[in-house]
Design a protein around this motif. Structure first.
Motif, PDB file in Angstrom:
ATOM      1  N   VAL A 260     -42.007  17.044 -78.557  1.00  0.00           N
ATOM      2  CA  VAL A 260     -43.154  17.953 -78.425  1.00  0.00           C
ATOM      3  C   VAL A 260     -43.124  18.584 -77.118  1.00  0.00           C
ATOM      4  N   GLY A 261     -43.548  19.811 -76.961  1.00  0.00           N
ATOM      5  CA  GLY A 261     -43.256  20.666 -75.428  1.00  0.00           C
ATOM      6  C   GLY A 261     -43.772  22.334 -76.253  1.00  0.00           C
ATOM      7  N   GLY A 262     -43.943  22.392 -74.652  1.00  0.00           N
ATOM      8  CA  GLY A 262     -43.556  24.313 -74.899  1.00  0.00           C
ATOM      9  C   GLY A 262     -44.865  25.002 -75.145  1.00  0.00           C
ATOM     10  N   TRP A 263     -45.965  24.776 -75.571  1.00  0.00           N
ATOM     11  CA  TRP A 263     -46.995  25.446 -75.728  1.00  0.00           C
ATOM     12  C   TRP A 263     -47.191  26.862 -75.439  1.00  0.00           C
ATOM     13  N   PRO A 264     -47.301  26.388 -73.776  1.00  0.00           N
ATOM     14  CA  PRO A 264     -48.216  27.378 -73.417  1.00  0.00           C
ATOM     15  C   PRO A 264     -47.472  28.344 -73.175  1.00  0.00           C
ATOM     16  N   SER A 265     -45.686  28.207 -73.584  1.00  0.00           N
ATOM     17  CA  SER A 265     -44.569  29.340 -73.246  1.00  0.00           C
ATOM     18  C   SER A 265     -45.071  30.023 -74.585  1.00  0.00           C
ATOM     19  N   LEU A 266     -45.074  29.179 -76.126  1.00  0.00           N
ATOM     20  CA  LEU A 266     -45.356  29.775 -77.090  1.00  0.00           C
ATOM     21  C   LEU A 266     -46.627  30.632 -77.197  1.00  0.00           C
ATOM     22  N   ALA A 267     -47.869  30.151 -76.363  1.00  0.00           N
ATOM     23  CA  ALA A 267     -48.924  31.414 -76.817  1.00  0.00           C
ATOM     24  C   ALA A 267     -48.557  32.468 -76.129  1.00  0.00           C
ATOM     25  N   CYS A 268     -48.071  32.858 -74.595  1.00  0.00           N
ATOM     26  CA  CYS A 268     -46.972  33.173 -74.359  1.00  0.00           C
ATOM     27  C   CYS A 268     -47.004  34.650 -74.829  1.00  0.00           C
ATOM     28  N   ILE A 269     -46.004  33.977 -75.684  1.00  0.00           N
ATOM     29  CA  ILE A 269     -44.346  34.641 -76.340  1.00  0.00           C
ATOM     30  C   ILE A 269     -45.874  35.408 -77.657  1.00  0.00           C
ATOM     31  N   ILE A 270     -46.811  34.624 -78.214  1.00  0.00           N
ATOM     32  CA  ILE A 270     -47.186  35.115 -79.248  1.00  0.00           C
ATOM     33  C   ILE A 270     -48.599  35.937 -78.667  1.00  0.00           C
ATOM     34  N   ILE A 271     -48.985  35.838 -77.558  1.00  0.00           N
ATOM     35  CA  ILE A 271     -49.868  36.800 -76.935  1.00  0.00           C
ATOM     36  C   ILE A 271     -49.286  37.677 -77.030  1.00  0.00           C
ATOM     37  N   PHE A 272     -48.092  37.878 -76.188  1.00  0.00           N
ATOM     38  CA  PHE A 272     -47.173  39.250 -75.850  1.00  0.00           C
ATOM     39  C   PHE A 272     -46.339  40.028 -76.895  1.00  0.00           C
ATOM     40  N   CYS A 273     -46.557  39.404 -78.165  1.00  0.00           N
ATOM     41  CA  CYS A 273     -45.909  39.872 -79.230  1.00  0.00           C
ATOM     42  C   CYS A 273     -46.643  40.843 -79.843  1.00  0.00           C
ATOM     43  N   SER A 274     -47.992  39.727 -79.931  1.00  0.00           N
ATOM     44  CA  SER A 274     -49.204  40.858 -80.930  1.00  0.00           C
ATOM     45  C   SER A 274     -49.656  42.254 -79.639  1.00  0.00           C
ATOM     46  N   GLY A 275     -49.734  41.908 -78.719  1.00  0.00           N
ATOM     47  CA  GLY A 275     -49.702  43.218 -78.242  1.00  0.00           C
ATOM     48  C   GLY A 275     -48.526  44.359 -78.629  1.00  0.00           C
ATOM     49  N   VAL A 276     -47.643  43.823 -78.001  1.00  0.00           N
ATOM     50  CA  VAL A 276     -46.469  44.937 -78.543  1.00  0.00           C
ATOM     51  C   VAL A 276     -46.606  45.377 -80.021  1.00  0.00           C
ATOM     52  N   GLN A 277     -47.117  44.570 -80.613  1.00  0.00           N
ATOM     53  CA  GLN A 277     -47.157  45.154 -82.254  1.00  0.00           C
ATOM     54  C   GLN A 277     -48.825  45.941 -81.982  1.00  0.00           C
ATOM     55  N   LEU A 278     -49.447  45.398 -81.530  1.00  0.00           N
ATOM     56  CA  LEU A 278     -50.865  46.469 -81.295  1.00  0.00           C
ATOM     57  C   LEU A 278     -50.343  47.644 -80.361  1.00  0.00           C
ATOM     58  N   PHE A 279     -49.943  48.144 -79.823  1.00  0.00           N
ATOM     59  CA  PHE A 279     -49.891  48.869 -79.133  1.00  0.00           C
ATOM     60  C   PHE A 279     -48.521  50.128 -79.644  1.00  0.00           C
ATOM     61  N   PHE A 280     -47.721  49.137 -80.320  1.00  0.00           N
ATOM     62  CA  PHE A 280     -47.289  50.845 -81.842  1.00  0.00           C
ATOM     63  C   PHE A 280     -47.999  50.655 -82.608  1.00  0.00           C
ATOM     64  N   LEU A 281     -48.577  49.551 -83.394  1.00  0.00           N
ATOM     65  CA  LEU A 281     -49.971  50.360 -83.968  1.00  0.00           C
ATOM     66  C   LEU A 281     -50.479  51.541 -83.721  1.00  0.00           C
ATOM     67  N   GLY A 282     -51.341  51.645 -82.301  1.00  0.00           N
ATOM     68  CA  GLY A 282     -51.748  52.441 -81.652  1.00  0.00           C
ATOM     69  C   GLY A 282     -50.919  53.686 -81.737  1.00  0.00           C
ATOM     70  N   ILE A 283     -49.778  53.469 -81.362  1.00  0.00           N
ATOM     71  CA  ILE A 283     -48.851  54.622 -81.314  1.00  0.00           C
ATOM     72  C   ILE A 283     -48.593  55.153 -82.759  1.00  0.00           C
ATOM     73  N   ILE A 284     -48.621  54.814 -83.475  1.00  0.00           N
ATOM     74  CA  ILE A 284     -48.277  55.486 -85.486  1.00  0.00           C
ATOM     75  C   ILE A 284     -49.799  55.553 -85.312  1.00  0.00           C
ATOM     76  N   GLY A 285     -51.313  54.881 -85.560  1.00  0.00           N
ATOM     77  CA  GLY A 285     -52.149  55.652 -85.439  1.00  0.00           C
ATOM     78  C   GLY A 285     -52.251  57.173 -84.731  1.00  0.00           C
ATOM     79  N   GLU A 286     -51.965  57.361 -83.382  1.00  0.00           N
ATOM     80  CA  GLU A 286     -52.278  58.820 -83.032  1.00  0.00           C
ATOM     81  C   GLU A 286     -51.506  60.147 -83.582  1.00  0.00           C
ATOM     82  N   TYR A 287     -50.297  59.854 -83.942  1.00  0.00           N
ATOM     83  CA  TYR A 287     -49.373  60.213 -85.153  1.00  0.00           C
ATOM     84  C   TYR A 287     -49.947  60.813 -86.507  1.00  0.00           C
ATOM     85  N   LEU A 288     -50.618  59.211 -87.203  1.00  0.00           N
ATOM     86  CA  LEU A 288     -51.575  59.061 -88.514  1.00  0.00           C
ATOM     87  C   LEU A 288     -52.812  59.901 -88.430  1.00  0.00           C
ATOM     88  N   SER A 289     -53.166  60.118 -86.971  1.00  0.00           N
ATOM     89  CA  SER A 289     -55.165  60.819 -86.324  1.00  0.00           C
ATOM     90  C   SER A 289     -54.455  62.397 -86.814  1.00  0.00           C
TER      91      SER A 289
END
Ligand code: UDP
Ligand code: MG
Length: 314
Positions: A260-289
């Protein structure tokens, strides 16, 4: 005799307008054409409207449209283009950063070379600070890679166009108007003249950093759908990376067991990926608006009074 219609968007320009009118009078005397000066009062809170009424009283060539509130420069340009008369039409800022005397040369070039549009480009942006210059340069790089409509950072809105070009621009009936893009979208034979933009004659700039930033986003969203493609491609890339990582982890577990190990890297990956997702949702939102605003079909501007109302009252 040919007629030139001059559109001047004005928002709190009480200080600049007298200078502008004076300069414009000089130009009108020198040119062998008729003129119409169409000022668009974009919901000014100062004495702009009173000054315009005063001009209109004294000078028959002066007309004005006064909005019920501030709708922005884009709306003012649109209203101006819809209402202006003339075989040729030009747009000028009220602060003399688009010097009226340049119109003489622009008109000569347009007629002599049989062009549809003659525009002005600045050599310098000395009146802008380092930060604004830097962001402007970055922005146009991004805009250039995303859109197919050519747009340059130093192009002013100041341009002289034929009636045909004006009609072409008006045939683009979108609600989200980004004039720089619309002007270039319609095409036609265009020539750019360069000049040194002077400082604002009086008053302050009406554009805050934030206003410019959101306006910039309007430009990208209005003239390109590539950000959507980009987000899809980055999504695919991330899936690919995820598959690779799953493969590596399975291999690692098979060889070295499962400590068992590697949770800090996992946390970073999760934060990074959700950040990317929110960013792209924002882009879609711009077009939708934009689609949302477009379907509402609200008027781009509302006129409260014009010079014709003034005549009625008299
Ligand atoms: N303007 C307008 N509505 C607005 C903001 C600006 O009609 O909401 C007009 C303003 O009166 C001026 C022109 O647009 O005639 C350009 O504005 P400004 O000089 O403030 O911009 P800058 O030259 O700093 O880019
Ligand atoms: Mg200005």
């Amino acid at each position: 005799m040919k007629k030139i219609g001059v559109i001047v968007p004005c928002y709190n320009e009480e200080e600049s307008l007298p200078y502008f009118y004076k300069e414009m009078q000089k130009v009108m005397e020198q040119m062998d054409v008729e003129f119409e000066l169409l000022f668009v009062n974009d919901g000014s809170k100062d004495k702009t409207l009173d000054i315009l009424k005063d001009f209109a009283k004294k000078d028959e060539r002066v007309r004005f449209l006064s909005f019920s509130r501030n709708f922005g420069k884009e709306a003012a340009i649109y209203a101006g283009l819809q209402h202006v008369n003339g075989d040729y039409v030009t747009l000028m800022d009220a602060d003399l950063q688009d010097p009226p005397e340049k119109l003489i040369l622009m008109y000569q070039v347009l007629i002599k070379e049989n062009l549809d549009i003659v525009g002005l480009k600045t050599n310098n942006h000395k009146n802008y600070g380092f930060v604004r210059k830097f962001f402007t340069a970055c922005y146009y790089k991004i805009l250039g890679t995303f859109t197919t409509v050519p747009m340059a950072p130093n192009e002013r809105d100041y341009r002289l166009m034929t009636r045909q070009v004006v009609d072409a621009i008006l045939s683009l009936e979108e609600y989200n108007r980004y004039s720089k893009g619309l002007f270039n979208f319609v095409g036609f034979d265009t020539k750019w003249l360069t000049y040194d933009a002077p400082e604002r004659v009086a008053g302050k700039t009406k554009w805050s950093f934030w206003k410019l930033f959101t306006y910039g986003i309007d430009g990208i969203v209005g003239f390109s759908t590539k950000p959507l493609v980009l987000s899809a491609m980055i999504g695919i890339l991330f899936c690919f990376i995820a598959f690779l990582m799953i493969f590596v982890i399975i291999l690692k577990t098979l060889i070295w067991g499962d400590p068992v190990g590697g949770w800090p890297s996992l946390a970073c990956i999760i934060i990074f990926c959700s950040g990317v997702q929110l960013f792209f949702l924002g882009i879609i939102g711009e077009y939708l608006s934009k689609v949302y605003l477009e379907t509402k079909k609200r008027p781009v501007y509302i006129i409260k009074e014009t010079e014709k109302d003034m005549k009625k009252k008299r």
